[in-house]
Design a protein around this motif. Structure first.
Motif, PDB file in Angstrom:
ATOM      1  N   ASP A 124       0.629  -1.351  -0.074  1.00 20.45           N
ATOM      2  CA  ASP A 124       0.279  -0.112  -0.028  1.00 20.45           C
ATOM      3  C   ASP A 124       0.821   1.661  -0.560  1.00 20.45           C
ATOM      4  OD1 ASP A 124      -2.326  -1.727  -0.466  1.00 20.45           O
ATOM      5  OD2 ASP A 124      -2.297  -2.024   1.854  1.00 20.45           O
ATOM      6  N   GLY A 125       1.480   1.101  -0.280  1.00 19.15           N
ATOM      7  CA  GLY A 125       2.932   2.577  -0.537  1.00 19.15           C
ATOM      8  C   GLY A 125       2.041   3.736  -1.750  1.00 19.15           C
ATOM      9  N   GLY A 126       3.531   4.561  -0.954  1.00 18.65           N
ATOM     10  CA  GLY A 126       3.057   6.031  -1.922  1.00 18.65           C
ATOM     11  C   GLY A 126       3.752   6.832  -1.092  1.00 18.65           C
ATOM     12  N   TYR A 130      -0.852   3.245 -10.919  1.00 23.19           N
ATOM     13  CA  TYR A 130       0.126   2.777 -11.985  1.00 23.19           C
ATOM     14  C   TYR A 130       0.514   1.345 -11.932  1.00 23.19           C
ATOM     15  CZ  TYR A 130      -0.080   7.755 -10.988  1.00 23.19           C
ATOM     16  OH  TYR A 130      -0.403   9.461 -10.392  1.00 23.19           O
ATOM     17  N   SER A 131       1.134   0.375 -11.052  1.00 26.76           N
ATOM     18  CA  SER A 131       1.692  -0.691 -11.588  1.00 26.76           C
ATOM     19  C   SER A 131       0.532  -1.453 -11.740  1.00 26.76           C
ATOM     20  CB  SER A 131       1.912  -1.198 -10.057  1.00 26.76           C
ATOM     21  OG  SER A 131       1.098  -1.613  -8.657  1.00 26.76           O
ATOM     22  N   ARG A 132      -0.496  -1.159 -11.936  1.00 25.51           N
ATOM     23  CA  ARG A 132      -1.654  -1.919 -11.698  1.00 25.51           C
ATOM     24  C   ARG A 132      -2.105  -3.172 -10.922  1.00 25.51           C
ATOM     25  NH1 ARG A 132      -5.304   1.199 -12.455  1.00 25.51           N
ATOM     26  NH2 ARG A 132      -6.311   0.112 -13.052  1.00 25.51           N
ATOM     27  N   LEU A 133      -0.589  -3.335  -9.399  1.00 22.39           N
ATOM     28  CA  LEU A 133      -1.165  -4.498  -8.690  1.00 22.39           C
ATOM     29  C   LEU A 133      -1.776  -4.032  -7.436  1.00 22.39           C
ATOM     30  CD1 LEU A 133       1.969  -5.773  -9.695  1.00 22.39           C
ATOM     31  CD2 LEU A 133       0.365  -7.068 -10.756  1.00 22.39           C
ATOM     32  N   LYS A 134      -2.935  -4.691  -6.837  1.00 24.87           N
ATOM     33  CA  LYS A 134      -3.207  -4.493  -5.442  1.00 24.87           C
ATOM     34  C   LYS A 134      -1.945  -4.164  -4.530  1.00 24.87           C
ATOM     35  CE  LYS A 134      -7.959  -5.459  -7.185  1.00 24.87           C
ATOM     36  NZ  LYS A 134      -9.503  -5.664  -5.950  1.00 24.87           N
ATOM     37  N   GLU A 135      -2.342  -3.762  -3.771  1.00 25.68           N
ATOM     38  CA  GLU A 135      -1.946  -3.197  -2.380  1.00 25.68           C
ATOM     39  C   GLU A 135      -0.111  -3.076  -2.657  1.00 25.68           C
ATOM     40  OE1 GLU A 135      -2.892  -5.726   0.855  1.00 25.68           O
ATOM     41  OE2 GLU A 135      -4.601  -6.143  -0.314  1.00 25.68           O
ATOM     42  N   ASP A 136       0.785  -2.679  -4.157  1.00 26.08           N
ATOM     43  CA  ASP A 136       1.880  -2.547  -4.474  1.00 26.08           C
ATOM     44  C   ASP A 136       2.508  -1.559  -3.166  1.00 26.08           C
ATOM     45  OD1 ASP A 136       3.595  -3.492  -5.661  1.00 26.08           O
ATOM     46  OD2 ASP A 136       3.228  -2.679  -7.580  1.00 26.08           O
ATOM     47  N   PRO A 147      -1.235  -9.591  -5.480  1.00 26.89           N
ATOM     48  CA  PRO A 147      -1.132  -8.929  -5.931  1.00 26.89           C
ATOM     49  C   PRO A 147      -2.505  -8.712  -6.356  1.00 26.89           C
ATOM     50  CG  PRO A 147      -0.136 -10.861  -6.891  1.00 26.89           C
ATOM     51  CD  PRO A 147      -0.475 -11.064  -5.591  1.00 26.89           C
ATOM     52  N   ARG A 148      -3.411  -9.797  -5.560  1.00 24.36           N
ATOM     53  CA  ARG A 148      -4.916  -8.972  -6.174  1.00 24.36           C
ATOM     54  C   ARG A 148      -5.792  -8.569  -5.210  1.00 24.36           C
ATOM     55  NH1 ARG A 148      -6.503 -14.486 -10.106  1.00 24.36           N
ATOM     56  NH2 ARG A 148      -4.598 -14.430 -11.046  1.00 24.36           N
ATOM     57  N   CYS A 196      -9.127   3.143 -11.733  1.00 25.80           N
ATOM     58  CA  CYS A 196      -8.364   3.519 -12.952  1.00 25.80           C
ATOM     59  C   CYS A 196      -7.849   4.919 -12.169  1.00 25.80           C
ATOM     60  CB  CYS A 196      -9.387   3.900 -13.984  1.00 25.80           C
ATOM     61  SG  CYS A 196      -9.851   2.205 -14.563  1.00 25.80           S
ATOM     62  N   GLU A 197      -6.609   5.042 -12.401  1.00 28.02           N
ATOM     63  CA  GLU A 197      -6.905   6.548 -12.223  1.00 28.02           C
ATOM     64  C   GLU A 197      -5.892   7.181 -13.555  1.00 28.02           C
ATOM     65  OE1 GLU A 197      -4.315   9.742 -10.958  1.00 28.02           O
ATOM     66  OE2 GLU A 197      -4.994   8.233  -9.821  1.00 28.02           O
TER      67      GLU A 197
END
Length: 551
Positions: free
Chosen positions: A11-13, A31-37, A174-175, A521-522
């Motif tokens: 959940d980074g950012g 942006y990576s389109r991977l959940k909780e990335d 990642p899901r 979506c971003e």
């Protein structure tokens, strides 16, 4: 003054706070389109915020981050060069749960509050891991008055283990964590059937539940049939797999035990305040478990005589840690006032212009038909007629819930709409509910024990006389997780719902996040990809009056 919060783990950012206001919050998963990335939050900050604002790292006054103080150096099997650019001694690191508490309290706008932070685990500044924190907060300080060590008990860990080992659903990157599916199926089960079993898991058998079997893989997708054997939980996995109703019963029992424990934490908080001669009419919640809107909805009824205000911030899970770290420095350490009655905007992503939208449409022009100068009135007519319309406007929402800027919308008066969207758009279980976005002025008329809920954090009971009118947003137990909308909070979305109300008599629209088993979506490109990959009828960009359909 500019404060920047960085966080690289799941959940980074990053977050940018300017003179006390959150001006941008970016979640890497978008942006990576991977959940909780997670990932290199500093690199995202440089590529997005600094570049668009023509600034440098020297234009940042303070750097903050949640514990551990190694999260900016490595994580997810990767090493980062953060401290090549920002010396470690220039970064202020704060306790994981303190960051949760700060975001909850300072986003609430209250003068004081008790805050409960409940998740799986989080590190204190001394390296201690806790799963639950109780904090007393006022304008001058945030003080921890109690905690639970995550080695002793963790409600978040209990949910994580059962989600994966019993219900065979994903519980993280990642899901994404599919706890929401379990909350949904709980309404179909008997909460007493396995209540004692679940209570035992939370008490004397907790160490058996949290046991990590050999070969357990975290942070990767593992097909359920290939996952490891859990010696304690496998019995319940087999029960859940044998019969859907039994699966629902286990889910209902887990939900009931969760509600019991959250109430216990509240009682502990009340007792702690009493011992310290403190009192407040405000209670806030943060941490991943506070996404359990079913539990929080019930608590608002149970404790309505003790508390007047209940609050969950826009980003209560770990994605909000960078926000809380910034807010803690600004208010608690630098001594700046809290603004009362502040609506903390959840619309904190990047800004996109008409050229960005048209460029993305051009890239898929062979598949798309485009109309310009399409009014809001025309778009609302499409909803009234039973079409599914995705809306893309302004900045993306921070947090797990779409709130009208990246949303898939539909007419809640169509009784089959829930099954249509679950099957042909979201591609998920048939029992999953959809939320309504409702005009705040109409909330009292439709929902019991109503209060404004702009971040969709609480489940409310629908009044008996309203049942059946907006069937598509009713869950099986006659409830709905609502988002309230005012004009000052989101004028375009407010206008859409108002026009829909005028045409149908229903002061709400069905709202679900603009995604299909991936992060919300971003960018305009993400929205077009999602639109073309689903059975959404239309995609509308209201700011630019552009309507997209499939050729």
């Amino acid at each position: 003054m500019r404060i920047v919060g960085l966080y690289n783990w799941h959940d980074g950012g990053y977050c940018v706070l300017e003179d006390g206001v959150v001006v941008e919050h970016v979640e890497i998963e978008r942006y990576s389109r991977l959940k909780e990335d997670g990932g290199d939050s500093l690199q995202y900050f440089k590529d997005i915020y600094l570049k668009k604002n023509d600034l440098t790292l020297e234009d940042v006054d303070y750097w903050v981050s949640p514990c551990p103080n190694t999260n900016l150096e490595k994580g997810g099997g990767k090493d980062y060069d953060t401290h090549d650019y920002i010396p470690k001694e220039k970064v202020k690191f704060y306790s994981h749960h303190l960051c949760h508490a700060a975001h909850a309290f300072y986003a609430s706008g209250h003068d004081d509050a008790i805050v409960l932070t409940i998740d799986s685990a989080g590190l204190e500044e001394d390296g201690t891991g806790i799963s639950t924190g109780i904090y007393w907060c006022n304008k001058k300080e945030i003080k921890k008055i109690g905690h639970i060590l995550n080695d002793h008990f963790s409600l978040g860990n209990l949910w994580g283990r059962l989600t994966r080992m019993v219900f065979k659903l994903q519980a993280g990157y990642p899901r994404g964590h599919q706890a929401g599916s379990i909350m949904a199926m709980a309404a179909l089960g008997d909460p007493e059937k396995y209540e004692q079993d679940l209570m035992r898991m939370a008490n004397e058998d907790f160490q058996k539940v949290r046991y990590t079997p050999p070969g357990y893989k975290k942070g990767v997708y593992v097909p359920p049939e290939e996952d490891v054997f859990h010696p304690y939980l496998n019995k319940y996995r087999e029960i859940a797999a044998s019969d859907d109703q039994e699966k629902y019963n286990i889910a209902a029992s887990l939900q009931k035990v969760t509600e019991t424990y959250v109430c216990h934490f509240i009682e502990q908080a009340i007792a702690g305040m009493s011992q310290m001669n403190l009192s407040t009419k405000n209670i806030c919640f943060a941490g991943g478990v506070s996404l359990n809107s079913v539990a929080l909805g019930k608590i608002t009824s149970k404790y309505k005589d003790h508390f007047e205000n209940f609050f969950v911030p826009p980003v209560p899970y770990d994605g909000g840690l960078s926000i809380g770290a910034c807010q803690y420095l600004w208010h608690s350490e630098l001594g700046n006032d809290v603004e009362k009655d502040l609506f903390v905007s959840p619309y904190l992503g990047e800004i996109y212009n008409k050229e960005d939208v048209l460029k993305s449409i051009e890239e898929r022009k062979e598949e798309l038909a485009t109309r310009e100068s399409v009014s809001m009135e025309e778009a609302v007519d499409l909803l009234v007629d039973g079409n599914i319309v995705a809306i893309f406007q302004g900045r993306s929402e921070s947090g797990r819930r779409a709130l009208g800027n990246r949303s898939i919308l539909a007419n809640p008066g169509y009784k089959d709409m829930k099954s249509i969207i679950n099957d042909k758009v979201k591609h998920r279980q048939w029992y999953r509910p959809f939320a309504p976005s409702v005009l705040e002025s109409s909330g009292e008329e439709w929902f019991e024990n109503f209060f404004p809920s702009p971040y969709m954090g609480f489940v409310f009971k629908i009044k008996k006389e309203k049942l059946g009118i907006a069937k598509a947003i009713e869950h099986f137990d006659g409830t709905a997780r609502i988002q309230t909308v005012r004009e000052d909070q989101n004028p375009i979305y407010f206008n859409l719902i108002t026009k829909f109300h005028e045409k149908t008599g229903i002061p709400m629209v069905l709202n679900t996040s603009f995604n299909d088993r991936e992060p919300i979506c971003e960018t305009p490109g993400h929205s077009i990809n999602c639109y073309l990959g689903t059975n959404i009828d239309y995609l509308y960009f209201p700011e630019f009056e552009i309507l997209v359909s499939k050729k």
